[in-house]
Design a protein around this motif. Structure first.
Motif, PDB file in Angstrom:
ATOM      1  N   UNK A 254       0.839  -1.210   0.000  1.00 22.79           N
ATOM      2  CA  UNK A 254       0.000   0.000   0.000  1.00 22.79           C
ATOM      3  C   UNK A 254       0.869   1.253   0.000  1.00 22.79           C
ATOM      4  N   UNK A 255       1.995   1.201   0.685  1.00 19.27           N
ATOM      5  CA  UNK A 255       2.910   2.340   0.665  1.00 19.27           C
ATOM      6  C   UNK A 255       3.549   2.497  -0.706  1.00 19.27           C
ATOM      7  N   UNK A 256       3.890   1.371  -1.339  1.00 20.64           N
ATOM      8  CA  UNK A 256       4.541   1.422  -2.649  1.00 20.64           C
ATOM      9  C   UNK A 256       3.654   2.072  -3.695  1.00 20.64           C
ATOM     10  N   UNK A 257       2.357   1.944  -3.536  1.00 20.39           N
ATOM     11  CA  UNK A 257       1.429   2.536  -4.497  1.00 20.39           C
ATOM     12  C   UNK A 257       1.503   4.056  -4.509  1.00 20.39           C
ATOM     13  N   UNK A 258       2.113   4.639  -3.483  1.00 26.24           N
ATOM     14  CA  UNK A 258       2.219   6.091  -3.396  1.00 26.24           C
ATOM     15  C   UNK A 258       3.536   6.633  -3.943  1.00 26.24           C
TER      16      UNK A 258
END
Length: 325
Positions: A254-258
């Motif tokens: 989920x962090x990587x999506x940012x």
């Protein structure tokens, strides 16, 4: 003359370590963590400010090569706990103490060669007495840790001073103890990232420090972007300990999506070397506000990632990063 011109040479390393603790908690958003806009239940922003101030005596010991690393860490944790009233920065201090010692290892803070080799020498020089002091520090505060392997219950850090006879009988130094957490036997278990820093020469810290140093804008924003990069690269140890490995890996995705153009990142296994500075510098902090709210609601607290961010801030400050515009 700017701080970039000084490259940390005219600044006090203890000041920089204290500043790193303050900037880390002030950076926002850092999804799931306390920051200047968010408190958690029983853990407030000002508690971290108090913890940073309280830890200073221990940080000063770390910058004095006549004191042991273990004693400096224990004193920093005790001061943190006394001033904050709780555990705010235990993991940050575990990383800052050897970094401070490596900074002054040459006897001159302005000439200290703060790099992986210097920190590796510091950790390799730790003793059994340092390990005993590390265990005593756990009596000062509650620290969320995973259960030890079945064959290592005698070394459970939650035993505190009671583990001292086992440590002495086995001749285990502080680095030896952390190596056990850095390479767990269970392949599904998320390793302790802070422990891995200790035995691998702080690769995450130094890589994230370059992300921060070469970024633009306020240091608090750079810290928030570095936090997202670190979380995207590898699953967080604290999240794994409290919610399980799969939740930790999902949080990393989920962090990587940012991150900007972070294709192929998101399994939570890329490692810091798999994420480029451009992806981190392009992190969407506005979108991260939504993830921060979601993580708080879900009780997901990537505390180990915050520890690494703090350590990276210290190195970035020593290498010329500046708080002034």
């Amino acid at each position: 003359m700017t701080r970039a011109d000084r490259a940390g040479g005219d600044s006090d390393p203890v000041d920089d370590a204290t500043l790193a603790l303050l900037i880390e908690v002030a950076g926002t958003p850092k999804p799931g963590n306390v920051d200047r806009r968010r408190d958690l239940e029983g853990l407030r922003f000002e508690s971290f400010l108090g913890g940073a101030v309280g830890a200073r005596e221990g940080l000063e010991l770390a910058a004095n090569d006549e004191a042991s690393v273990g004693d400096a860490f224990e004193r920093a944790v005790a001061g943190m706990a006394d001033r904050a009233g709780t555990n705010t920065q235990f993991g940050c201090l575990l990383l800052l103490v050897p970094l401070l010692r490596a900074t002054v290892a040459g006897g001159d803070a302005s000439a200290g060669d703060l790099g992986p080799d210097a920190v590796d020498r510091v950790t390799r020089d730790t003793t059994v007495a340092d390990a005993v002091a590390f265990y005593r520090a756990f009596e000062r505060v509650d620290v969320a840790v995973a259960d030890p392997p079945a064959d290592a219950t005698g070394l459970d850090v939650r035993r505190g001073s009671d583990a001292a006879p086992t440590l002495r009988d086995r001749g285990l130094t502080l680095r030896d103890v952390l190596a056990l957490s850095a390479a767990p036997d269970d392949p599904d278990r998320v390793p302790d990232r802070n422990a891995r820093e200790w035995v691998e020469g702080f690769p995450r810290t130094f890589r994230a420090a370059e992300w921060i140093r070469t970024d633009e804008g306020p240091l608090t924003d750079r810290a928030a972007r570095a936090f997202l990069g670190l979380l995207a690269a590898e699953p967080d140890t604290l999240v794994a300990a409290t919610h399980g490995p799969e939740t930790a890996r999902e949080a990393s995705a989920r962090a990587a999506a940012l991150l900007d153009g972070a294709d192929g990142v998101g399994s939570g296994a890329a490692g810091v070397g798999g994420i480029g500075a451009d992806a981190v510098h392009g992190a969407d902090l506005d979108a991260a506000e939504g993830l921060a709210t979601a993580f708080v609601d879900e009780g997901i607290n990537p505390g180990t990632t915050a520890d690494l961010t703090c350590a990276a801030l210290y190195v970035a400050l020593r290498r010329g990063a500046e708080v002034a515009p």
